[in-house]
Design an enzyme around this catalytic site. Structure first.
Site, PDB file in Angstrom:
ATOM      1  N   ASP A 136       0.891  -1.182  -0.027  1.00  0.00           N
ATOM      2  CA  ASP A 136      -0.068   0.028  -0.045  1.00  0.00           C
ATOM      3  C   ASP A 136       0.954   1.092   0.128  1.00  0.00           C
ATOM      4  OD1 ASP A 136      -2.322   1.405   0.166  1.00  0.00           O
ATOM      5  OD2 ASP A 136      -3.129   0.694   1.835  1.00  0.00           O
ATOM      6  N   ASP A 137       0.146   2.530  -0.618  1.00  0.00           N
ATOM      7  CA  ASP A 137       1.341   3.761  -0.414  1.00  0.00           C
ATOM      8  C   ASP A 137       1.346   4.063   1.085  1.00  0.00           C
ATOM      9  OD1 ASP A 137      -1.573   4.305  -0.054  1.00  0.00           O
ATOM     10  OD2 ASP A 137      -1.466   6.174  -1.382  1.00  0.00           O
TER      11      ASP A 137
ATOM     12  N   ASP B  87      -2.281   4.762   7.745  1.00  0.00           N
ATOM     13  CA  ASP B  87      -2.634   5.923   8.397  1.00  0.00           C
ATOM     14  C   ASP B  87      -2.875   5.460   9.759  1.00  0.00           C
ATOM     15  OD1 ASP B  87      -3.791   8.140   9.034  1.00  0.00           O
ATOM     16  OD2 ASP B  87      -4.093   8.963   7.475  1.00  0.00           O
TER      17      ASP B  87
END
Length: 168
Positions: free
Chosen positions: A102-103, A106
């Site tokens: 994933d980028d 969070d």
């Protein structure tokens, strides 16, 4: 859905920087495999997954499509598309031998969901925030929880005033 509150800090990432960071992620992952397949969390994970797949010569790439927000609202997680039965069975059905890319991790909501589906997979993200960091095995850059990352696919080139003039 609840409105998204933009954090105070901005972290703009250029295409060049993102490519360097994704290659650095692949470099760190090189000794962690071998991986039978990459499972990328869409949409943000698509670009780093392509770079990692090239660098590690992984040809089987699967997507898991999860939605939790748009640029203005947060909502409940929705799995729009899970991984295929064939991919799910790799590694005995636990995710062993799979690489999740994933980028960004969070708050960890998406990461926890993906971990439940593939508990033994290796989870990697280019960027991590403190709340999500415990969920990933490998990442490149940690940013504070109150920072908003502006990815290159979400931005356009424009004039920025100097910091002394009130720019963030």
């Amino acid at each position: 859905m609840t409105p998204v509150q933009m954090p105070d800090k901005a972290f703009p990432v250029s295409w060049d920087q993102f490519h360097r960071d994704a290659r650095a992620l692949a470099w760190r992952l090189n000794g962690a495999g071998p991986f039978e397949a990459i499972v990328t969390v869409t949409r943000g994970g698509l670009v780093p997954a392509a770079i990692v797949a090239r660098e590690l010569d992984v040809r089987l790439i699967e997507t898991i499509c999860i939605s939790s927000y748009d640029h203005t609202n947060h909502g409940d997680l929705q799995v729009l598309k899970g991984i295929s039965a064939d991919t799910a069975q790799l590694g005995g059905g636990t995710g062993k031998g799979l690489l999740i890319v994933d980028d960004l991790v969070d708050t960890g909501k998406t990461g926890r969901l993906v971990r439940q589906m593939m508990p033994d997979a290796h989870f990697a993200a280019v960027y991590a925030k403190p709340q999500g960091r415990p969920l990933v095995d490998t990442f490149i850059t940690e940013v504070s929880q109150d920072t908003w990352i502006f990815f290159p696919w979400d931005t356009a080139l424009s004039f920025q005033p100097p910091i002394r003039d009130g720019a963030a």
